[in-house]
Design a protein around this motif. Sequence first.
Motif, short mmCIF file in Angstrom:
data_model
loop_
_atom_site.label_atom_id
_atom_site.label_comp_id
_atom_site.label_asym_id
_atom_site.label_seq_id
_atom_site.Cartn_x
_atom_site.Cartn_y
_atom_site.Cartn_z
N ALA A 3 49.60 59.94 37.84
CA ALA A 3 48.18 60.79 38.00
C ALA A 3 47.12 60.04 37.75
O ALA A 3 46.16 60.09 38.25
CB ALA A 3 48.33 62.18 37.21
N GLN A 4 47.35 58.93 36.90
CA GLN A 4 46.05 58.16 36.37
C GLN A 4 45.79 57.01 37.44
O GLN A 4 45.12 55.99 36.95
CB GLN A 4 46.16 57.84 34.89
CG GLN A 4 45.93 59.08 33.98
CD GLN A 4 46.11 58.80 32.67
OE1 GLN A 4 45.29 57.95 32.09
NE2 GLN A 4 46.79 59.67 31.75
N ASN A 5 46.80 56.96 38.22
CA ASN A 5 46.68 55.85 39.24
C ASN A 5 45.46 56.07 40.18
O ASN A 5 45.43 57.09 40.83
CB ASN A 5 48.01 55.60 39.99
CG ASN A 5 48.14 54.35 41.01
OD1 ASN A 5 47.08 53.70 40.95
ND2 ASN A 5 49.02 54.20 41.60
N GLY A 6 44.54 55.26 40.15
CA GLY A 6 43.13 55.18 40.82
C GLY A 6 43.52 55.53 42.64
O GLY A 6 42.54 55.89 43.20
N ILE A 7 44.63 55.15 42.98
CA ILE A 7 44.97 55.14 44.49
C ILE A 7 45.24 56.66 44.82
O ILE A 7 45.18 56.61 46.27
CB ILE A 7 46.05 54.29 44.62
CG1 ILE A 7 46.15 53.76 46.28
CG2 ILE A 7 47.47 54.72 44.53
CD1 ILE A 7 46.98 52.69 46.63
N LEU A 8 45.38 57.37 44.14
CA LEU A 8 45.86 58.77 44.39
C LEU A 8 44.90 59.64 44.68
O LEU A 8 43.64 59.33 44.05
CB LEU A 8 46.80 59.29 43.08
CG LEU A 8 48.07 58.99 42.91
CD1 LEU A 8 48.51 59.53 41.87
CD2 LEU A 8 48.97 58.79 44.27
N ASN A 9 44.68 60.67 45.70
CA ASN A 9 43.64 61.33 45.92
C ASN A 9 43.84 62.62 45.10
O ASN A 9 45.00 63.00 44.36
CB ASN A 9 43.56 61.90 47.31
CG ASN A 9 44.77 62.30 48.02
OD1 ASN A 9 45.35 63.21 47.53
ND2 ASN A 9 45.14 62.10 49.14
N GLU A 10 42.83 63.84 45.28
CA GLU A 10 42.96 64.86 44.36
C GLU A 10 44.08 65.75 44.71
O GLU A 10 44.78 66.36 43.83
CB GLU A 10 41.83 65.69 44.73
CG GLU A 10 40.47 65.19 43.94
CD GLU A 10 40.42 64.84 42.58
OE1 GLU A 10 40.90 65.72 41.82
OE2 GLU A 10 40.01 63.82 42.04
N ASN A 11 44.49 65.79 46.17
CA ASN A 11 45.86 66.80 46.24
C ASN A 11 46.85 66.12 45.76
O ASN A 11 47.66 66.95 45.27
CB ASN A 11 45.94 66.67 47.90
CG ASN A 11 44.59 67.41 48.57
OD1 ASN A 11 44.30 68.42 47.95
ND2 ASN A 11 44.49 67.08 49.82
N ASP A 12 47.09 64.87 45.69
CA ASP A 12 47.99 64.28 44.94
C ASP A 12 48.28 64.65 43.49
O ASP A 12 49.28 64.77 42.89
CB ASP A 12 48.12 62.69 45.08
CG ASP A 12 48.12 62.25 46.52
OD1 ASP A 12 48.94 62.70 47.19
OD2 ASP A 12 47.88 61.11 46.74
N ARG A 13 46.93 64.43 42.85
CA ARG A 13 46.91 64.56 41.65
C ARG A 13 47.19 66.18 41.20
O ARG A 13 47.93 66.38 40.31
CB ARG A 13 45.73 64.44 40.91
CG ARG A 13 45.54 63.15 40.86
CD ARG A 13 43.99 62.41 40.04
NE ARG A 13 43.97 61.19 39.83
CZ ARG A 13 43.22 60.57 40.71
NH1 ARG A 13 42.90 61.06 41.93
NH2 ARG A 13 43.09 59.00 40.75
N ALA A 14 46.83 66.97 42.07
CA ALA A 14 47.13 68.50 41.99
C ALA A 14 48.41 68.88 41.98
O ALA A 14 49.09 69.55 41.49
CB ALA A 14 46.31 69.40 42.96
N SER A 15 49.35 68.06 42.84
CA SER A 15 50.77 68.03 43.03
C SER A 15 51.52 67.89 41.86
O SER A 15 52.37 68.28 41.36
CB SER A 15 51.14 67.39 44.27
OG SER A 15 52.57 67.55 44.40
N LEU A 16 51.02 66.69 41.36
CA LEU A 16 51.54 66.09 40.04
C LEU A 16 51.40 67.14 38.77
O LEU A 16 52.48 67.23 38.02
CB LEU A 16 51.16 64.96 39.71
CG LEU A 16 51.63 63.81 40.76
CD1 LEU A 16 50.76 62.20 40.24
CD2 LEU A 16 52.91 63.63 40.60
N GLN A 17 50.07 67.72 38.76
CA GLN A 17 49.75 68.65 37.78
C GLN A 17 50.85 70.03 37.99
O GLN A 17 51.20 70.53 36.59
CB GLN A 17 48.27 69.15 37.72
CG GLN A 17 47.66 69.88 36.83
CD GLN A 17 47.96 69.04 35.27
OE1 GLN A 17 47.21 68.26 35.13
NE2 GLN A 17 48.57 70.13 34.34
#
Length: 268
Positions: free
Chosen positions: A97-111
Amino acid sequence: MAISATGISAGSLNQFNQIQNRINDTDKQLTSGKRINDAAVDPAGLQVYLQLQGLQLGNSTAIKNSLDGTSALQIADASVSQVNDSLQQIRELSVQAQNGILNENDRASLQTQADALLEGIKSTLNQSSFNGQSLLTNDGELRLQTGPDSEDSLSVSTFNITEQFENAGLFSLDISDSTSLDLLDSSQDFLNTVSGEIGANQSRLDSTINRLSENSVNAAESASRIGDTDYASVISERASALIQQEVSIAMQAQANSNRALVLNLLGN
């Protein structure tokens, strides 16, 4: 010459009764398997025998108690291991999730995945119990009676991992936050400490069970030597008593025959 009216002298009758008592005693030992069938046989031996039996029963119960403790620790250890695996998965999600290449949707899915794992951790901790005793949601001790005497006991610690994680903020973890990795690492360190103490308690109980088992075997062997029938010796004793009984009967029959002959001569 004195002639007994019954044809049996008091001495012969007493000897015959003694032989019969010996036969009766051996019969009791052979049928019961016990050398001591009543206190009159060996009062001191009976007391020692009963003490050894009590010690053996106490050890057997203490072994059962210790095995219950071992079962409880195994449940706790399995739960801790499962929680540790979940934390490792959450850590991998946090790194991702702390990879800067991800967008908000990607981080929300991981969360979402991380939150599901955290809920699973809560459930695992809450369900970790033995016979209604919570093992990982309460700081305390389980006292186990691990010996036949009142002072023979061992205390097994329980842990409130749920409270520890809540106070640390684990259950509200934002895996995109840069501090999440440190929090996950400290949580795993705490779990490793708990796991180490559980393992130490398991080793103590294993040692206790081995000692109790050895003591129980020794007590059983000692009790057997004192209270159980020595079949070879008793069978030999019975055979000897039977032979003596037959000889006594034969001698008495001969004596009675001689007395009858004397009476017959006197009558003539």
